[in-house]
Design a protein around this motif. Structure first.
Motif, PDB file in Angstrom:
ATOM      1  N   ALA A 503     -10.468 -18.146 -60.872  1.00 17.93           N
ATOM      2  CA  ALA A 503     -11.428 -19.104 -61.422  1.00 17.93           C
ATOM      3  C   ALA A 503     -10.959 -19.631 -62.769  1.00 17.93           C
ATOM      4  O   ALA A 503     -11.106 -20.824 -63.081  1.00 17.93           O
ATOM      5  CB  ALA A 503     -12.800 -18.446 -61.559  1.00 17.93           C
ATOM      6  N   PHE A 504     -10.361 -18.753 -63.587  1.00 18.84           N
ATOM      7  CA  PHE A 504      -9.870 -19.176 -64.899  1.00 18.84           C
ATOM      8  C   PHE A 504      -8.752 -20.208 -64.754  1.00 18.84           C
ATOM      9  O   PHE A 504      -8.742 -21.229 -65.454  1.00 18.84           O
ATOM     10  CB  PHE A 504      -9.375 -17.961 -65.684  1.00 18.84           C
ATOM     11  CG  PHE A 504      -8.859 -18.297 -67.056  1.00 18.84           C
ATOM     12  CD1 PHE A 504      -9.724 -18.478 -68.127  1.00 18.84           C
ATOM     13  CD2 PHE A 504      -7.501 -18.443 -67.287  1.00 18.84           C
ATOM     14  CE1 PHE A 504      -9.250 -18.800 -69.392  1.00 18.84           C
ATOM     15  CE2 PHE A 504      -7.011 -18.760 -68.541  1.00 18.84           C
ATOM     16  CZ  PHE A 504      -7.892 -18.939 -69.596  1.00 18.84           C
ATOM     17  N   LEU A 505      -7.803 -19.937 -63.850  1.00 22.61           N
ATOM     18  CA  LEU A 505      -6.712 -20.900 -63.642  1.00 22.61           C
ATOM     19  C   LEU A 505      -7.256 -22.241 -63.193  1.00 22.61           C
ATOM     20  O   LEU A 505      -6.840 -23.298 -63.678  1.00 22.61           O
ATOM     21  CB  LEU A 505      -5.715 -20.342 -62.623  1.00 22.61           C
ATOM     22  CG  LEU A 505      -4.455 -21.173 -62.381  1.00 22.61           C
ATOM     23  CD1 LEU A 505      -3.274 -20.282 -62.002  1.00 22.61           C
ATOM     24  CD2 LEU A 505      -4.649 -22.244 -61.312  1.00 22.61           C
ATOM     25  N   ARG A 506      -8.191 -22.208 -62.266  1.00 26.15           N
ATOM     26  CA  ARG A 506      -8.764 -23.455 -61.750  1.00 26.15           C
ATOM     27  C   ARG A 506      -9.473 -24.227 -62.869  1.00 26.15           C
ATOM     28  O   ARG A 506      -9.353 -25.451 -62.963  1.00 26.15           O
ATOM     29  CB  ARG A 506      -9.732 -23.138 -60.619  1.00 26.15           C
ATOM     30  CG  ARG A 506     -10.419 -24.319 -59.979  1.00 26.15           C
ATOM     31  CD  ARG A 506      -9.510 -24.998 -58.986  1.00 26.15           C
ATOM     32  NE  ARG A 506     -10.277 -25.881 -58.107  1.00 26.15           N
ATOM     33  CZ  ARG A 506      -9.804 -26.411 -56.991  1.00 26.15           C
ATOM     34  NH1 ARG A 506      -8.565 -26.145 -56.608  1.00 26.15           N
ATOM     35  NH2 ARG A 506     -10.539 -27.199 -56.247  1.00 26.15           N
ATOM     36  N   ALA A 507     -10.205 -23.520 -63.718  1.00 29.28           N
ATOM     37  CA  ALA A 507     -10.895 -24.174 -64.836  1.00 29.28           C
ATOM     38  C   ALA A 507      -9.887 -24.799 -65.798  1.00 29.28           C
ATOM     39  O   ALA A 507     -10.076 -25.924 -66.285  1.00 29.28           O
ATOM     40  CB  ALA A 507     -11.783 -23.172 -65.561  1.00 29.28           C
ATOM     41  N   PRO A 542     -16.888 -31.259 -64.449  1.00 35.72           N
ATOM     42  CA  PRO A 542     -18.010 -30.328 -64.647  1.00 35.72           C
ATOM     43  C   PRO A 542     -17.871 -29.000 -63.907  1.00 35.72           C
ATOM     44  O   PRO A 542     -18.546 -28.031 -64.266  1.00 35.72           O
ATOM     45  CB  PRO A 542     -19.214 -31.135 -64.128  1.00 35.72           C
ATOM     46  CG  PRO A 542     -18.826 -32.560 -64.370  1.00 35.72           C
ATOM     47  CD  PRO A 542     -17.365 -32.614 -64.066  1.00 35.72           C
ATOM     48  N   GLU A 543     -17.002 -28.942 -62.910  1.00 38.59           N
ATOM     49  CA  GLU A 543     -16.791 -27.677 -62.203  1.00 38.59           C
ATOM     50  C   GLU A 543     -16.320 -26.570 -63.155  1.00 38.59           C
ATOM     51  O   GLU A 543     -16.484 -25.390 -62.863  1.00 38.59           O
ATOM     52  CB  GLU A 543     -15.742 -27.853 -61.097  1.00 38.59           C
ATOM     53  CG  GLU A 543     -16.182 -28.701 -59.932  1.00 38.59           C
ATOM     54  CD  GLU A 543     -15.057 -28.868 -58.906  1.00 38.59           C
ATOM     55  OE1 GLU A 543     -14.019 -28.181 -59.030  1.00 38.59           O
ATOM     56  OE2 GLU A 543     -15.204 -29.682 -57.989  1.00 38.59           O
ATOM     57  N   HIS A 544     -15.712 -26.945 -64.274  1.00 38.62           N
ATOM     58  CA  HIS A 544     -15.142 -25.927 -65.148  1.00 38.62           C
ATOM     59  C   HIS A 544     -16.200 -24.951 -65.652  1.00 38.62           C
ATOM     60  O   HIS A 544     -15.899 -23.779 -65.893  1.00 38.62           O
ATOM     61  CB  HIS A 544     -14.425 -26.582 -66.346  1.00 38.62           C
ATOM     62  CG  HIS A 544     -15.322 -26.982 -67.459  1.00 38.62           C
ATOM     63  ND1 HIS A 544     -16.026 -28.177 -67.446  1.00 38.62           N
ATOM     64  CD2 HIS A 544     -15.656 -26.355 -68.623  1.00 38.62           C
ATOM     65  CE1 HIS A 544     -16.739 -28.259 -68.548  1.00 38.62           C
ATOM     66  NE2 HIS A 544     -16.532 -27.182 -69.292  1.00 38.62           N
ATOM     67  N   VAL A 549     -17.906 -19.226 -65.728  1.00 40.47           N
ATOM     68  CA  VAL A 549     -18.895 -18.159 -65.518  1.00 40.47           C
ATOM     69  C   VAL A 549     -18.293 -17.092 -64.604  1.00 40.47           C
ATOM     70  O   VAL A 549     -18.399 -15.887 -64.863  1.00 40.47           O
ATOM     71  CB  VAL A 549     -20.201 -18.726 -64.922  1.00 40.47           C
ATOM     72  CG1 VAL A 549     -21.122 -17.590 -64.472  1.00 40.47           C
ATOM     73  CG2 VAL A 549     -20.912 -19.601 -65.932  1.00 40.47           C
ATOM     74  N   GLN A 550     -17.642 -17.543 -63.530  1.00 38.66           N
ATOM     75  CA  GLN A 550     -16.980 -16.595 -62.618  1.00 38.66           C
ATOM     76  C   GLN A 550     -15.858 -15.842 -63.330  1.00 38.66           C
ATOM     77  O   GLN A 550     -15.672 -14.634 -63.121  1.00 38.66           O
ATOM     78  CB  GLN A 550     -16.391 -17.345 -61.429  1.00 38.66           C
ATOM     79  CG  GLN A 550     -17.394 -18.057 -60.545  1.00 38.66           C
ATOM     80  CD  GLN A 550     -16.702 -18.885 -59.481  1.00 38.66           C
ATOM     81  OE1 GLN A 550     -15.865 -18.385 -58.734  1.00 38.66           O
ATOM     82  NE2 GLN A 550     -17.031 -20.164 -59.404  1.00 38.66           N
TER      83      GLN A 550
END
Length: 569
Positions: A503-507, A542-544, A549-550
């Motif tokens: 999730a961090f990488l994607r953000a 906005p997905e970030h 949170v994840q």
């Protein structure tokens, strides 16, 4: 499947967003000016559109096959590979002293993205050769370099990478292939390797295998692994292919996609090999090959995404179905189809920018020797690989969706892109491994490289407030949120970091994508790129927030679920 190489889009990114001209200002890449870059992109674009793209569908329908111990390539692949080799494209970024052009990896990344979009199965062959060239250039003896590099760079011979074994997938340290000293400077290599891309074929005169194996006194795990050059045909005294080595193709894998790429199970039966690098230094040498290959695989995902997008766009402009807000027209005028196409294009732009920026960082590190560029390149590599390949799968899936029921029918060709792209988040280190690398090794500096990159994002947003205030405000806020999450991350134990790594990488990729889109909007304020930037920043950025949170949720909740819970819950 018609395909048009994104030459103009690539040039815009290089010139207007990434500051590619900085490379030509260095001594190392002084020849990589605008004219040379334009000529190369145009020529490769022509090759991709006219020679490689027509092979793509045939490679899917008529896969490579194993006949009497020899792998036969898909129809037309031999001529397609010959065109790549004769154009000098295998050695685009290789050292001139061995016959390469010595041009930037950034340009090479753009070139190989276009080749992947045209025909991924065939592009894999020169991509693996380039990785082998890199490993040999950094680690091999002068004798091995003189023998193998000119042949690999010219494309006369091709290269492979042999890591994986049936019992040792991502856990390379569990390998069992052994190497025994022959007493003459060579070693006898015995063992089996699986998933060997282009492990055998008929498109070039020799196949050169880089093989990880363990010496008799090699320590357990990765510390005791050495690397060996094991050619299919042992070079004779004149350096030409000679006696057949004691290796063979056991079988070809039957795969979901990339059918034209022969994926071999290889058996080494006392095959003669020569050590590359130092004893027990195999992983260091192989990682040299893998690091640039990871960027290359990210570019593969982007290339397939571009091809899938073009395929879907053409269908949406032609297919008429129902009444749209604009009247009786093609389905491209339906809001949801327009949304999917806009998201596809915006995602491709962002992922391409990340990959090319990663290439720029690698090139600038090489040209300047500065640690800050090395740190930036290291940070961007797992993001470029994971995001490029995830987006490749997602865009290809949207392409099927735009085709509707016809996308599920193989004859339209839409499904091939999804099947081909699906391997890219897996090989060259799964995307989960990329994410753990990002939050682990790449944060060992306390997040310094990440904070430096986020400062660049915030500085761009600050400078843009007067010209694009709404977009700039959203990008700045997102970067600040990621900064806070990164500060939290570097203070955590490995388990909690890893639980939120993907999730961090994607953000991080979302915020970088918004950064590049904002720069594009500033360069084209009244044009389509500004409108596309609005789509990305308003709909995708906005997905970030939910991703972060994840990322901060920790590992406790995951391990609170036992294996039995997962079976019954």
């Amino acid at each position: 499947m018609p395909y048009t190489s994104p030459v103009a889009e690539t040039r815009f990114l290089l010139d207007k967003v990434l500051g590619y001209d900085r490379l030509a200002q260095t001594d190392l890449f002084a020849e990589a000016g605008a004219d040379v870059t334009e000529a190369i992109l145009t020529e490769v674009g022509r090759l991709c559109d006219e020679v490689l793209a027509p092979l793509n569908r045939g490679g899917d329908l008529t896969p490579a096959k194993l006949e009497n111990g020899v792998v036969r390539s898909s129809p037309g692949f031999k001529d397609g590979y010959k065109a790549i080799a004769e154009g000098g494209w295998v050695g685009l970024s290789a050292a001139p002293e061995h016959g390469g052009m010595g041009l930037p990896l950034t340009l090479n990344t753009a070139v190989f993205e276009m080749m992947a979009g045209a025909c991924l199965s065939l592009q894999l062959c020169p991509l693996l050769s380039q990785g082998q060239i890199e490993a040999l250039d950094h680690h091999a003896s002068d004798t091995l370099k003189a023998l193998y590099l000119p042949k690999l760079i010219s494309g006369e011979w091709t290269g492979t990478m042999n890591l994986t074994e049936p019992q040792a997938g991502s856990d390379v340290g569990a390998l069992r292939t052994k190497a025994e000293d022959n007493g003459d400077g060579s070693y006898a290599i015995t063992g089996q390797k699986i998933f060997i891309t282009w492990g055998d074929h008929d498109v070039a005169e020799n196949v050169c295998h880089l093989v990880l194996a363990r010496l008799p006194d090699g320590a357990p795990g990765t510390r005791g692994i050495s690397l060996f050059m094991v050619p299919k045909l042992i070079p004779d005294a004149a350096g030409n292919p000679g006696e057949r080595n004691n290796l063979r193709v056991v079988s070809l894998e039957h795969k979901l996609g990339i059918h034209g790429s022969p994926t071999c199970v290889m058996s080494f039966e006392g095959a003669q090999g020569w050590m590359v690098g130092k004893p027990n230094g195999g992983m260091a040498a192989m990682f040299t090959m893998m690091n640039n290959a990871r960027l290359g695989v990210g570019a593969q995902g982007i290339g397939v995404a571009e091809a899938a997008y073009q395929h879907a766009l053409a269908y949406a402009k032609d297919r008429k179905q129902g009444r749209t807000p604009l009247g009786d027209g093609a389905i491209i005028d339906h809001a949801d189809v327009r949304r999917m196409l806009a998201v596809m294009k915006a995602e491709i732009f962002a992922a391409r920018a990340i990959a090319l920026d990663c290439g720029m960082a690698i090139d600038m590190a090489k040209a300047t020797g500065k640690d800050s560029w090395n740190a930036r390149a290291a940070l961007l590599t797992p993001i470029a690989k994971a995001q490029g390949t995830d987006i490749g799968c997602e865009i290809a899936s949207l392409g099927v969706q735009i085709h509707g029921g016809m996308g599920f029918i193989e004859e339209t060709g839409a499904a091939q892109y999804l099947r081909d792209a699906r391997i890219t988040p897996i090989y060259e280190g799964t995307n989960g491994i990329q994410a753990m690398d990002l939050v682990g090794r790449k944060m060992m500096d306390g997040g310094e490289a990440a904070f430096r990159l986020l400062q660049e994002v915030e500085d761009t947003a600050e400078a843009a407030r007067s010209k694009a205030p709404e977009l700039a405000h959203k990008v700045w806020d997102a970067a600040e949120t990621l900064r806070e999450a990164t500060e939290w991350l570097v203070a955590q134990e490995a388990g909690d970091r890893n639980a939120g790594a993907t999730a961090f990488l994607r953000a991080f990729a979302r915020i970088l994508g918004a950064h590049y889109h904002l720069k594009a909007a500033l360069a084209d304020p009244d044009g389509p790129r500004a409108r596309l930037a609005t789509v990305f920043i308003d709909r995708i950025l906005p997905e970030h927030e939910s991703l972060l949170v994840q990322a901060r949720a920790g590992a406790g909740q995951l391990y609170a679920l036992s294996a039995e819970d997962l079976e019954s819950a």
